[in-house]
Design a protein around this motif. Structure first.
Motif, mmCIF file in Angstrom:
data_model
loop_
_atom_site.group_PDB
_atom_site.id
_atom_site.type_symbol
_atom_site.label_atom_id
_atom_site.label_comp_id
_atom_site.label_asym_id
_atom_site.label_seq_id
_atom_site.Cartn_x
_atom_site.Cartn_y
_atom_site.Cartn_z
ATOM 1 N N ILE A 289 0.832 -1.196 0.000
ATOM 2 C CA ILE A 289 0.000 0.000 0.000
ATOM 3 C C ILE A 289 0.874 1.257 0.000
ATOM 4 C CG2 ILE A 289 -1.930 -1.123 1.178
ATOM 5 C CD1 ILE A 289 -0.994 0.104 3.775
ATOM 6 N N ILE A 290 0.286 2.367 -0.434
ATOM 7 C CA ILE A 290 0.945 3.671 -0.439
ATOM 8 C C ILE A 290 0.148 4.610 0.460
ATOM 9 C CG2 ILE A 290 1.783 5.563 -1.878
ATOM 10 C CD1 ILE A 290 1.673 3.688 -4.257
ATOM 11 N N LEU A 291 0.867 5.395 1.265
ATOM 12 C CA LEU A 291 0.211 6.325 2.186
ATOM 13 C C LEU A 291 0.810 7.712 2.032
ATOM 14 C CD1 LEU A 291 1.012 3.492 4.109
ATOM 15 C CD2 LEU A 291 -1.035 4.421 5.164
ATOM 16 N N ASN A 292 0.003 8.725 2.337
ATOM 17 C CA ASN A 292 0.490 10.106 2.274
ATOM 18 C C ASN A 292 1.029 10.538 3.622
ATOM 19 O OD1 ASN A 292 -1.748 10.589 3.875
ATOM 20 N ND2 ASN A 292 -2.941 11.594 2.266
ATOM 21 N N GLU A 293 1.335 11.835 3.754
ATOM 22 C CA GLU A 293 1.952 12.344 4.983
ATOM 23 C C GLU A 293 1.006 12.317 6.172
ATOM 24 O OE1 GLU A 293 1.037 17.006 3.796
ATOM 25 O OE2 GLU A 293 3.103 16.261 3.914
#
Length: 586
Positions: free
Chosen positions: A357-361
């Motif tokens: 998965i990819i997550l933001n700040e």
């Protein structure tokens, strides 16, 4: 004032008599090998004391004339020695005759005028015998220092030889790598040509079949054109009506066949494309080969900036999220691998739900997670748009592309010989991985799938089970870091020099995941006391930082060294946290 001196100022007791004291001289060649034997003769030409065993080799193998006398012959030994100015007063250029004990100074006749009121002022001729016992120690010290100098000279000669050999080896290694690359390209070219010819054979057969079918249709059309012309010119009204009616269906059939043939495209050209790894390799230019030097530079030759020295840090919690099961999850998430992309996005692998998965700040999901066929263990970002994930159970490493709009695609699968768990970046084309159920706990893995061991490093002879040991790599320090959970140790390995050190501390309890920290330091999850340990690559402890989550397991630091992401392994209390990293003021 005495006018006669010993033949060598660094010999204690040259066999003459001073007052009532008779002393014995040792054989000088024997002393160089730390053997003490009494000298029986003295070579006046070589100015050297010898024992009976050393006398013959001395006269046979040492060049020059040799005037050998008995070492107990006092008159033969009372020879003057050129002191090379040491027996002169530097201030008045006069011969030294006195010694002032109050000022610990050798004096000439003029100096005595200044020291005449001193309590202890002796004439050297009267007290010279008092220093005899110290001279042997001086000589032994000089001999020891000479041996040490010889050893250093030998070491430097070996270093020079090693340098020459290493330069020759560098050339052969680069040539070998070049030949390997050329062979790989030649093999790929041959495979490509074979595939192209196979495709050509199949495509030509297809084109011929399509061409024959089109020719048959054309012949049918020509027949109908001839018939149509005949009917128009000589046919009766009834024939024209019948032919016109029947040709409507036939025209539709012919048109349908032609449209279908138009829609089928044959490949008239073939092109070739290269993987991104190849273009990245070419973009590196002459930096594709890097020279490593293992010499320790001194502060004089390599100034060190204070800002680059390892310093303690402070952690400020920015974001904390609970890892709860979502609709597309089979189990509660367990993030066993984390790493930052250069743009600040966080990539994570969920071991229990087989996802990347990819997550933001704000630690919010971006895009659609990528689904693996088996459980992922760890992930590392190799470039701005490429990651690698280990799937230990399946003996696989997956290379993934990550687009700017958060689309994850599988680009390549590497089949490995071992089960790999943790993974870190050594260079854009090489990774360092930890293995389990394997006697070699750390390996190198290239993006083309080649596995190799570190040449100069000896790792523990231990076969770890899954989750018992992890590793990371500090690129700028050429240091491989290995954690041993059950032994409560963190090992630092200098991969160039082959040296290692084990770090133990009461605050390091069940160390697991590790990563490179600010200023070439190392951060380690100290699982059992819910903290992060901060270490230098030399094994010094810079600090311990409690974190607000139980059993921290995985961590990573952003590429600019300003953020730390941490996840844990606490069942039912899973968390992912983001911290701001600041260097402590002191």
């Amino acid at each position: 004032m005495a006018t006669v001196k010993l033949c060598d100022s660094n010999r204690d007791s040259a066999g003459d008599f001073i007052g009532e004291c008779s002393v014995t001289q040792s054989c000088e060649p024997c002393m160089k090998t730390n053997v003490s034997k009494t000298a029986t003769v003295f070579c006046k030409d070589c100015n050297e004391f010898l024992c009976d065993a050393c006398k013959n080799p001395h006269t046979v193998y040492k060049s020059g004339k040799h005037d050998i006398v008995n070492s107990h012959d006092r008159k033969s030994l009372l020879l003057g020695v050129d002191m090379k100015g040491m027996d002169k007063c530097q201030e008045h250029d006069k011969e030294i005759e006195f010694f002032c004990h109050d000022h610990a100074k050798l004096c000439c006749s003029k100096c005595v005028l200044i020291h005449r009121k001193c309590d202890l002022l002796d004439e050297i001729a009267n007290v010279c015998g008092q220093k005899r016992h110290e001279l042997q120690a001086v000589k032994q010290s000089l001999i020891n220092l000479q041996s040490e100098a010889d050893s250093i000279i030998t070491d430097f000669k070996h270093s020079e030889t090693g340098l020459n050999e290493s330069i020759s080896k560098i050339s052969s290694e680069v040539d070998a790598m070049r030949d390997r690359i050329i062979k790989q390209f030649e093999d790929a070219k041959q495979k490509l040509i074979t595939e192209a010819n196979t495709f050509k054979t199949s495509e030509v057969r297809f084109i011929e079949n399509m061409r024959d079918a089109s020719s048959n249709i054309k012949e049918e059309i020509l027949k109908e054109v001839s018939m149509c012309c005949s009917v128009l010119e000589r046919g009766t009204p009834s024939q024209k009506y019948i032919y016109s009616t029947k040709m409507k269906d036939k025209l539709n059939t012919i048109e349908s066949i032609l449209n279908k043939q138009h829609s089928i495209k044959s490949s008239s050209t073939l092109t070739v494309s290269f993987p991104k790894e190849v273009t990245t390799f070419l973009e590196m230019g002459d930096s594709v080969v890097i020279l490593n030097c293992d010499r320790n530079k001194t502060a004089e030759t390599s100034p060190i900036s204070l800002s680059s020295l390892p310093r303690p840090i402070t952690l400020e919690l920015l974001v904390s999220v609970n890892l709860s099961k979502t609709e597309d999850d089979d189990k509660e998430p367990y993030l066993t691998g984390l790493d930052f992309l250069p743009d600040g996005r966080l990539v994570a692998v969920d071991n229990y739900n087989c996802k990347c998965i990819i997550l933001n700040e704000l630690l919010q999901r971006l895009g659609i997670p990528y689904k693996f066929n088996t459980n992922p263990c760890d992930v590392v970002c190799l470039s701005s748009d490429e990651c690698a994930a280990t799937l230990g159970k399946g003996k696989l490493v997956c290379l993934l592309s990550v687009s700017k709009d958060n689309v994850i695609r599988l680009t390549r699968i590497i089949n490995t010989t071992s089960k790999f768990y943790s993974i870190s970046c050594m260079s854009p084309l090489r990774m360092v991985v930890s293995s389990y159920d394997d006697p070699r706990p750390v390996k190198m893995l290239s993006v083309d799938g080649a596995e190799s061991d570190f040449d100069h490093v000896t790792f523990p002879v231990t076969t770890y089970k899954i989750d018992e040991s992890m590793c990371t790599y500090v690129q700028s320090k050429n240091t491989s870091v290995l954690t041993d959970r059950d032994a409560n140790k963190v090992f630092m390995y200098d991969t160039l020099n082959g040296t290692s050190r084990a770090v133990t501390n009461n605050n390091i309890r069940e160390p697991c995941s590790a990563c490179a920290g600010p200023n070439d330091t190392v951060l380690v999850c100290s699982k059992n006391n819910h903290a992060i340990a901060h270490l230098t690559v030399d094994g010094d402890v810079l600090g311990f930082y409690p974190v607000d989550l139980k059993l921290p397991h995985s961590l990573c630091v952003s590429k600019d060294g300003t953020k730390l992401a941490v996840s844990n392994s606490a069942t039912g209390a899973g968390k992912l946290q983001l911290y701001k990293i600041s260097l402590a003021m002191s």
